[in-house]
Scaffold this active site. Sequence first.
Site, mmCIF file in Angstrom:
data_model
loop_
_atom_site.group_PDB
_atom_site.id
_atom_site.type_symbol
_atom_site.label_atom_id
_atom_site.label_comp_id
_atom_site.label_asym_id
_atom_site.label_seq_id
_atom_site.Cartn_x
_atom_site.Cartn_y
_atom_site.Cartn_z
ATOM 1 C CB CYS A 2 -0.938 0.094 1.191
ATOM 2 S SG CYS A 2 -2.058 -1.282 1.341
ATOM 3 N NE ARG A 27 4.641 1.664 -0.069
ATOM 4 C CZ ARG A 27 5.609 1.374 0.784
ATOM 5 N NH1 ARG A 27 6.853 1.547 0.414
ATOM 6 N NH2 ARG A 27 5.351 0.928 1.977
ATOM 7 C CD1 TRP A 80 -0.088 -6.158 -3.173
ATOM 8 C CD2 TRP A 80 -0.287 -6.739 -1.026
ATOM 9 N NE1 TRP A 80 0.335 -7.458 -3.044
ATOM 10 C CE2 TRP A 80 0.226 -7.837 -1.735
ATOM 11 C CE3 TRP A 80 -0.494 -6.866 0.345
ATOM 12 C CZ2 TRP A 80 0.535 -9.053 -1.132
ATOM 13 C CZ3 TRP A 80 -0.189 -8.079 0.954
ATOM 14 C CH2 TRP A 80 0.324 -9.156 0.213
ATOM 15 C CG ASN A 104 1.597 0.831 4.259
ATOM 16 O OD1 ASN A 104 1.341 -0.363 4.166
ATOM 17 N ND2 ASN A 104 2.809 1.322 4.097
ATOM 18 N N GLY A 105 -0.477 -0.962 6.362
ATOM 19 C CA GLY A 105 -0.133 -1.821 7.498
ATOM 20 C C GLY A 105 -1.301 -2.714 7.864
ATOM 21 C CE LYS A 491 13.988 -11.384 -9.654
ATOM 22 N NZ LYS A 491 14.645 -10.672 -8.600
ATOM 23 C CD GLU A 494 9.801 -11.300 -8.063
ATOM 24 O OE1 GLU A 494 10.921 -11.468 -8.578
ATOM 25 O OE2 GLU A 494 9.610 -10.485 -7.155
ATOM 26 C CG HIS A 510 20.495 -36.853 -3.733
ATOM 27 N ND1 HIS A 510 20.933 -38.070 -3.271
ATOM 28 C CD2 HIS A 510 21.606 -36.140 -4.037
ATOM 29 C CE1 HIS A 510 22.251 -38.093 -3.266
ATOM 30 N NE2 HIS A 510 22.690 -36.932 -3.726
ATOM 31 C CE LYS A 609 11.586 -2.880 -5.770
ATOM 32 N NZ LYS A 609 12.316 -3.949 -6.476
HETATM 33 C C1 AGP Z 1 12.535 -9.733 -5.548
HETATM 34 O O1 AGP Z 1 12.439 -9.811 -6.919
HETATM 35 C C2 AGP Z 1 11.303 -9.757 -4.805
HETATM 36 N N1 AGP Z 1 10.356 -8.849 -5.295
HETATM 37 C C3 AGP Z 1 11.354 -9.932 -3.313
HETATM 38 O O2 AGP Z 1 11.786 -11.233 -3.090
HETATM 39 C C4 AGP Z 1 12.231 -8.978 -2.469
HETATM 40 O O3 AGP Z 1 13.578 -9.200 -2.738
HETATM 41 C C5 AGP Z 1 11.921 -9.201 -0.983
HETATM 42 O O4 AGP Z 1 10.584 -8.868 -0.749
HETATM 43 C C6 AGP Z 1 12.827 -8.417 -0.064
HETATM 44 O O5 AGP Z 1 12.722 -7.041 -0.272
HETATM 45 P P1 AGP Z 1 13.783 -6.043 0.329
HETATM 46 O O6 AGP Z 1 15.090 -6.326 -0.334
HETATM 47 O O7 AGP Z 1 13.257 -4.680 0.005
HETATM 48 O O8 AGP Z 1 13.866 -6.297 1.801
#
Ligand code: AGP
Length: 614
Positions: A2, A27, A80, A104-105, A491, A494, A510, A609
């Site tokens: 958010c 966000r 979000w 936000n939170g 990646k 995602e 394994h 993000k």
């Molecule tokens: C990375 O591509 C992700 N979007 C996610 O894993 C991210 O690295 C993770 O949420 C940690 O974020 P930060 O580095 O801002 O703490």
Amino acid sequence: MCGIVGAIAQRNITPILLEGLRRLEYRGYDSAGVAVLTDDEHNNADGILRVRAVGKVIELENALEATPAAGHLGIAHTRWATHGKPAERNAHPHISGSLAVVHNGIIENHGPLRKKLIGLGYEFVSETDTEVVAHLIAHYYAESQDLLGAFRTALSELHGAYALALIHQDEPHQLYCARMGSPLVIGEGSEEHYIASDPLALLQVTDRFRYLEEGDHARLNNNTCEIWDRDNKSVNRELKRYEHAAFSMEKGEYRHYMLKEIYEQPQAIRDTLSGIVADDHVLTAVLGPDAEERLGDIENIHIVACGTSYHAGLVARYWIEGQAGMPCTVEVASEYRYRTVVVPKNTLLITISQSGETADTLAALRFAKDQGYLATLAICNVAGSSLVREADWRLLTHAGPEIGVASTKAFTTQLVALLWLTTALAQVRGKNADVIANNVKALKQLPEIIEQALTLDTRITTLAERFASKDHALFLGRGTHYPIAMEGALKLKEISYIHAEAYAAGELKHGPLALVDENMPVVSVAPGDSLLEKLKSNLEEVRARGGQLITFACETIDQSEESNHEIISLPWVEDCISPILYTIPLQLLSYHVALVKGTDVDKPRNLAKSVTVE
Ligand code: AGP
């Protein structure tokens, strides 16, 4: 997650709010809304006008064309969803009587508060935890007619995490805000004040910010900024200039932020190294005047982070144990924060984060403070973030703003910072000077080598076309390249939504080998290091079962391609920087696969993000 923006000015603030939301969309992007205190000058009516829309900020912009809102005071939000699905009724701002709030939170005790407010006659129209806050403030205001007092009383009843902004029709020249566990900054303009979850949202109007600390709340008007701490004591939070102005916030010629950020890596690495490396050694003063002594006291390292930043930590473990000869463990923050940790004497806790606001990482740092560590160090890309402010020491990456949800340049600059730290530890412990000089030389060559790797873009585009029809993929690596394989798989998942898993190549037989058939692409990272021969045998195991092999390999190794084995060559580099180099083609691969699949590269579904909730 958010994003919040707010503004108070003499001019119409709606364009500032909208531009702020566009910049905060990373966000959260399932719905958005604004509430503006309209006035005679702009709307021929006094009162709060709220406009909300499901979907991205563009939908809100369209809605505002149908219902224009203008005024001198307003708040806005991009969401979000945590409580209540994306729907207009759940979008912020939430209104109670004559006030509006954005949040936000997560308010953890929203259930009992909701019950209490229903008992007092308040009606709820959303499923959100935020509506509770709106009614709670309204309730105390109805009793006292004192908005600051009502805001404080309501805040004292909230459990959980929040960044909040509040406007009230009865106080048309005041913008209220508060933070606890979620980021919030105050921007200062000329006879204007703004608030936002991230300074990036406000760089259009200012580069001067005050960073609220945990438990702070504030009241802003055009000219004054009053801040109080959690005990309601008036406090001053220093006005600071924002540092990342060198990198543009615009996409420019690039189709996506992610692509722009991939291409910015050479410069981001140069900036991160600037001033911290000499000819054949590293300059430790960046960690403070007594850095040599501090580093000399460290006997163990614990690294804690999430997602991509966690992968950077995993690479660092190989470096720190291999080169500095120091025990090092790496753990995801969401696990670390809830377990009993044994902390050996003289252990440094390192947290790694792009944003510096990730809830689990921040909570891990706070938890660590009582665990008897020698000190805590934050490796972070955002100078004014909570993580940086709360750690004992800080090492900043200078990647510039990273907007794409998929982390790219933040990761490679984290690796650069971690290799620098490894070198600093080795240097202080009197390790082989040649190894130290070699690391420094390799780090300095890195930007140019990455520029070369970026020329693989066209070749990878062709490869991506074949890859995009697959439902699953395996990524393999060994040593420092095992975490790089993990990052490559993350990646791809995602942004292309292809299911991908990474394995240490030696683990294949394994279990995961059972998955391999002609429909399974297997991507491997094969630098010319000491583990190459071992990796080759693992790849033979895949080839023998008909798996489609794609190998990113050092140009110096045997290049003979077989029918189901495509090899893409990368320049030879020193082992220490090899994991950083091999990250680049994997970023390009996921980007181009996502393009072919037509997904929303910069804003993949279900993600945000900055994960500021648990
Ligand atoms: C990375 O591509 C992700 N979007 C996610 O894993 C991210 O690295 C993770 O949420 C940690 O974020 P930060 O580095 O801002 O703490």
